[in-house]
Scaffold this motif. Structure first.
Motif, PDB file in Angstrom:
ATOM      1  N   ARG A 187     -19.288 -19.905 -51.552  1.00  0.00           N
ATOM      2  CA  ARG A 187     -18.518 -18.794 -52.121  1.00  0.00           C
ATOM      3  C   ARG A 187     -19.104 -17.434 -51.758  1.00  0.00           C
ATOM      4  O   ARG A 187     -18.355 -16.465 -51.563  1.00  0.00           O
ATOM      5  N   ALA A 188     -20.419 -17.345 -51.699  1.00  0.00           N
ATOM      6  CA  ALA A 188     -21.053 -16.064 -51.397  1.00  0.00           C
ATOM      7  C   ALA A 188     -20.644 -15.566 -50.019  1.00  0.00           C
ATOM      8  O   ALA A 188     -20.280 -14.391 -49.849  1.00  0.00           O
ATOM      9  N   VAL A 189     -20.689 -16.445 -49.022  1.00  0.00           N
ATOM     10  CA  VAL A 189     -20.302 -16.048 -47.671  1.00  0.00           C
ATOM     11  C   VAL A 189     -18.814 -15.721 -47.621  1.00  0.00           C
ATOM     12  O   VAL A 189     -18.404 -14.722 -47.011  1.00  0.00           O
ATOM     13  N   ARG A 190     -17.994 -16.533 -48.267  1.00  0.00           N
ATOM     14  CA  ARG A 190     -16.558 -16.246 -48.273  1.00  0.00           C
ATOM     15  C   ARG A 190     -16.275 -14.895 -48.919  1.00  0.00           C
ATOM     16  O   ARG A 190     -15.424 -14.133 -48.453  1.00  0.00           O
ATOM     17  N   PHE A 191     -16.994 -14.576 -49.996  1.00  0.00           N
ATOM     18  CA  PHE A 191     -16.797 -13.291 -50.675  1.00  0.00           C
ATOM     19  C   PHE A 191     -17.199 -12.134 -49.775  1.00  0.00           C
ATOM     20  O   PHE A 191     -16.452 -11.166 -49.611  1.00  0.00           O
ATOM     21  N   LEU A 192     -18.381 -12.225 -49.179  1.00  0.00           N
ATOM     22  CA  LEU A 192     -18.874 -11.140 -48.328  1.00  0.00           C
ATOM     23  C   LEU A 192     -18.008 -10.963 -47.084  1.00  0.00           C
ATOM     24  O   LEU A 192     -17.886  -9.855 -46.560  1.00  0.00           O
ATOM     25  N   ALA A 193     -17.415 -12.056 -46.599  1.00  0.00           N
ATOM     26  CA  ALA A 193     -16.613 -12.012 -45.374  1.00  0.00           C
ATOM     27  C   ALA A 193     -15.113 -11.931 -45.654  1.00  0.00           C
ATOM     28  O   ALA A 193     -14.313 -12.125 -44.750  1.00  0.00           O
ATOM     29  N   TRP A 194     -14.738 -11.626 -46.886  1.00  0.00           N
ATOM     30  CA  TRP A 194     -13.315 -11.471 -47.237  1.00  0.00           C
ATOM     31  C   TRP A 194     -12.503 -12.700 -46.845  1.00  0.00           C
ATOM     32  O   TRP A 194     -11.383 -12.596 -46.349  1.00  0.00           O
ATOM     33  N   ASN A 195     -13.086 -13.875 -47.029  1.00  0.00           N
ATOM     34  CA  ASN A 195     -12.426 -15.159 -46.745  1.00  0.00           C
ATOM     35  C   ASN A 195     -12.123 -15.379 -45.262  1.00  0.00           C
ATOM     36  O   ASN A 195     -11.359 -16.297 -44.922  1.00  0.00           O
ATOM     37  N   MET A 196     -12.739 -14.603 -44.387  1.00  0.00           N
ATOM     38  CA  MET A 196     -12.485 -14.775 -42.965  1.00  0.00           C
ATOM     39  C   MET A 196     -13.035 -16.082 -42.379  1.00  0.00           C
ATOM     40  O   MET A 196     -12.634 -16.474 -41.275  1.00  0.00           O
ATOM     41  N   PRO A 197     -13.957 -16.807 -43.062  1.00  0.00           N
ATOM     42  CA  PRO A 197     -14.282 -18.144 -42.530  1.00  0.00           C
ATOM     43  C   PRO A 197     -13.056 -19.047 -42.427  1.00  0.00           C
ATOM     44  O   PRO A 197     -13.051 -19.985 -41.636  1.00  0.00           O
ATOM     45  N   TYR A 198     -12.010 -18.755 -43.213  1.00  0.00           N
ATOM     46  CA  TYR A 198     -10.730 -19.453 -43.048  1.00  0.00           C
ATOM     47  C   TYR A 198     -10.012 -18.802 -41.867  1.00  0.00           C
ATOM     48  O   TYR A 198      -8.973 -18.144 -42.011  1.00  0.00           O
ATOM     49  N   HIS A 199     -10.567 -19.004 -40.685  1.00  0.00           N
ATOM     50  CA  HIS A 199     -10.131 -18.185 -39.562  1.00  0.00           C
ATOM     51  C   HIS A 199      -8.881 -18.718 -38.868  1.00  0.00           C
ATOM     52  O   HIS A 199      -8.081 -17.941 -38.345  1.00  0.00           O
ATOM     53  N   ILE A 200      -8.715 -20.021 -38.831  1.00  0.00           N
ATOM     54  CA  ILE A 200      -7.452 -20.548 -38.291  1.00  0.00           C
ATOM     55  C   ILE A 200      -6.293 -20.042 -39.131  1.00  0.00           C
ATOM     56  O   ILE A 200      -5.248 -19.621 -38.609  1.00  0.00           O
ATOM     57  N   GLU A 201      -6.477 -20.078 -40.424  1.00  0.00           N
ATOM     58  CA  GLU A 201      -5.430 -19.627 -41.341  1.00  0.00           C
ATOM     59  C   GLU A 201      -5.115 -18.149 -41.100  1.00  0.00           C
ATOM     60  O   GLU A 201      -3.941 -17.749 -41.063  1.00  0.00           O
ATOM     61  N   HIS A 202      -6.160 -17.354 -40.934  1.00  0.00           N
ATOM     62  CA  HIS A 202      -5.982 -15.917 -40.701  1.00  0.00           C
ATOM     63  C   HIS A 202      -5.240 -15.652 -39.394  1.00  0.00           C
ATOM     64  O   HIS A 202      -4.350 -14.801 -39.332  1.00  0.00           O
ATOM     65  N   LEU A 247      -6.000 -16.697 -48.627  1.00  0.00           N
ATOM     66  CA  LEU A 247      -6.393 -17.620 -47.558  1.00  0.00           C
ATOM     67  C   LEU A 247      -6.905 -18.967 -48.066  1.00  0.00           C
ATOM     68  O   LEU A 247      -6.627 -19.994 -47.441  1.00  0.00           O
ATOM     69  N   PRO A 248      -7.659 -19.021 -49.184  1.00  0.00           N
ATOM     70  CA  PRO A 248      -8.044 -20.351 -49.690  1.00  0.00           C
ATOM     71  C   PRO A 248      -6.839 -21.216 -50.032  1.00  0.00           C
ATOM     72  O   PRO A 248      -6.832 -22.428 -49.757  1.00  0.00           O
ATOM     73  N   GLU A 249      -5.814 -20.604 -50.585  1.00  0.00           N
ATOM     74  CA  GLU A 249      -4.595 -21.347 -50.902  1.00  0.00           C
ATOM     75  C   GLU A 249      -3.910 -21.819 -49.624  1.00  0.00           C
ATOM     76  O   GLU A 249      -3.435 -22.966 -49.547  1.00  0.00           O
ATOM     77  N   LEU A 250      -3.872 -20.939 -48.614  1.00  0.00           N
ATOM     78  CA  LEU A 250      -3.263 -21.315 -47.339  1.00  0.00           C
ATOM     79  C   LEU A 250      -4.059 -22.446 -46.694  1.00  0.00           C
ATOM     80  O   LEU A 250      -3.472 -23.350 -46.085  1.00  0.00           O
ATOM     81  N   ASN A 251      -5.371 -22.422 -46.842  1.00  0.00           N
ATOM     82  CA  ASN A 251      -6.195 -23.509 -46.311  1.00  0.00           C
ATOM     83  C   ASN A 251      -5.810 -24.844 -46.921  1.00  0.00           C
ATOM     84  O   ASN A 251      -5.722 -25.862 -46.216  1.00  0.00           O
ATOM     85  N   ARG A 252      -5.565 -24.867 -48.214  1.00  0.00           N
ATOM     86  CA  ARG A 252      -5.173 -26.120 -48.867  1.00  0.00           C
ATOM     87  C   ARG A 252      -3.836 -26.622 -48.323  1.00  0.00           C
ATOM     88  O   ARG A 252      -3.629 -27.839 -48.184  1.00  0.00           O
ATOM     89  N   LEU A 253      -2.946 -25.709 -47.979  1.00  0.00           N
ATOM     90  CA  LEU A 253      -1.643 -26.104 -47.448  1.00  0.00           C
ATOM     91  C   LEU A 253      -1.732 -26.585 -45.998  1.00  0.00           C
ATOM     92  O   LEU A 253      -0.959 -27.444 -45.571  1.00  0.00           O
ATOM     93  N   MET A 254      -2.680 -26.023 -45.243  1.00  0.00           N
ATOM     94  CA  MET A 254      -2.786 -26.335 -43.814  1.00  0.00           C
ATOM     95  C   MET A 254      -3.852 -27.366 -43.495  1.00  0.00           C
ATOM     96  O   MET A 254      -3.991 -27.771 -42.334  1.00  0.00           O
ATOM     97  N   ALA A 255      -4.620 -27.790 -44.472  1.00  0.00           N
ATOM     98  CA  ALA A 255      -5.837 -28.581 -44.228  1.00  0.00           C
ATOM     99  C   ALA A 255      -5.613 -29.770 -43.285  1.00  0.00           C
ATOM    100  O   ALA A 255      -6.439 -30.040 -42.406  1.00  0.00           O
ATOM    101  N   GLU A 256      -4.525 -30.480 -43.440  1.00  0.00           N
ATOM    102  CA  GLU A 256      -4.290 -31.673 -42.627  1.00  0.00           C
ATOM    103  C   GLU A 256      -3.967 -31.339 -41.170  1.00  0.00           C
ATOM    104  O   GLU A 256      -4.051 -32.214 -40.304  1.00  0.00           O
ATOM    105  N   ASP A 257      -3.599 -30.082 -40.904  1.00  0.00           N
ATOM    106  CA  ASP A 257      -3.220 -29.693 -39.552  1.00  0.00           C
ATOM    107  C   ASP A 257      -4.349 -29.011 -38.780  1.00  0.00           C
ATOM    108  O   ASP A 257      -4.214 -28.777 -37.575  1.00  0.00           O
ATOM    109  N   LEU A 258      -5.440 -28.681 -39.459  1.00  0.00           N
ATOM    110  CA  LEU A 258      -6.536 -27.976 -38.790  1.00  0.00           C
ATOM    111  C   LEU A 258      -7.238 -28.906 -37.803  1.00  0.00           C
ATOM    112  O   LEU A 258      -7.613 -30.015 -38.145  1.00  0.00           O
ATOM    113  N   ARG A 259      -7.437 -28.434 -36.590  1.00  0.00           N
ATOM    114  CA  ARG A 259      -8.011 -29.270 -35.535  1.00  0.00           C
ATOM    115  C   ARG A 259      -9.457 -28.907 -35.199  1.00  0.00           C
ATOM    116  O   ARG A 259     -10.188 -29.749 -34.653  1.00  0.00           O
TER     117      ARG A 259
END
Length: 230
Positions: free
Chosen positions: A170-185, A196-208
């Motif tokens: 959470r600390a890294v996600r907070f400092l990076a404005w959730n940009m570790p969810y980069h495919i989603e972004h 973006l965390p919500e979008l990650n949950r929706l896309m999780a099965e499609d992430l390669r």
């Protein structure tokens, strides 16, 4: 409702102020970078058109890796870019003509402020200790973080393959404005950072292309440096 493509904050002027101040502190001209980053999104991991790749390929040897992580290419590149912008010569193709006066003015203001900051060091070392030294020490961590976004991803147009999502704390996600969810972004850049965390949950099965943390990514990346058969 219009999508908030350039507004992490609800107040437009606050977004502009935060962008310019942040850019000034890290020697990154904000107005210029906006167009650079839009071109990066438009041509992600295209070796011939992505400005991130055109400004320097991802390191593939230990020597290149250590130089990259040191941050030295970044400082040299940004200083050159600011001077280039101030002279307003040979702009990149992603810079529209209407933006050139603003980019030139921005660069000249930045140079003037840096000159004042440099002059202040003759009187007091305060800016060195509270700004320049932390900036130098933090750059290697930032290089390692940013390398995970597209390093060792495919040179294809598919956002699910040319970008990496890195699962971290959470600390890294907070400092990076959730940009570790980069495919989603990259896939849906109009989605605000806090969704973006919500979008990650929706896309999780499609992430390669994903990684279980930055330490894991770094081990995987450095484990094949210099290997022509990786």
């Amino acid at each position: 409702m219009r999508p908030r493509t350039r507004r992490p904050f609800a107040t437009p002027w606050l977004n502009e102020a935060a962008g310019h101040l942040s850019g000034l502190l890290i020697f990154l001209p904000f107005t210029w970078f906006r167009y650079f980053h839009l071109a990066h999104h438009r041509h992600t991991n295209d070796p011939e058109r992505d400005p991130e790749l055109l400004s320097g390929a991802k390191p593939e040897t230990w020597r290149a890796y250590l130089i990259h992580v040191s941050g030295l290419p970044y400082w040299w590149g940004m200083l050159g870019q600011i001077l280039h912008n101030a002279r307003d010569r040979d702009p990149a193709p992603y810079i529209p003509a209407r933006a050139r006066p603003r980019i030139r003015r921005e660069a000249r203001v930045m140079l003037a402020l840096y000159a004042l900051a440099g002059a202040s060091l003759l009187i007091s070392p305060l800016l060195f200790w509270v700004w320049l030294l932390p900036l130098l020490l933090g750059q290697p961590a930032l290089r390692l973080y940013l390398l995970a976004e597209h390093g060792r991803c495919a040179f294809v147009a598919n956002m699910l393959e040319n970008t990496r999502t890195t699962y971290t704390n959470r600390a890294v996600r907070f400092l990076a404005w959730n940009m570790p969810y980069h495919i989603e972004h990259h896939s849906l850049p109009n989605v605000p950072f806090h969704r973006l965390p919500e979008l990650n949950r929706l896309m999780a099965e499609d992430l390669r292309v994903t990684s279980e943390g930055y330490a894991r990514f770094t081990r995987d990346y450095t484990g094949t440096l210099g290997d022509p058969n990786r």
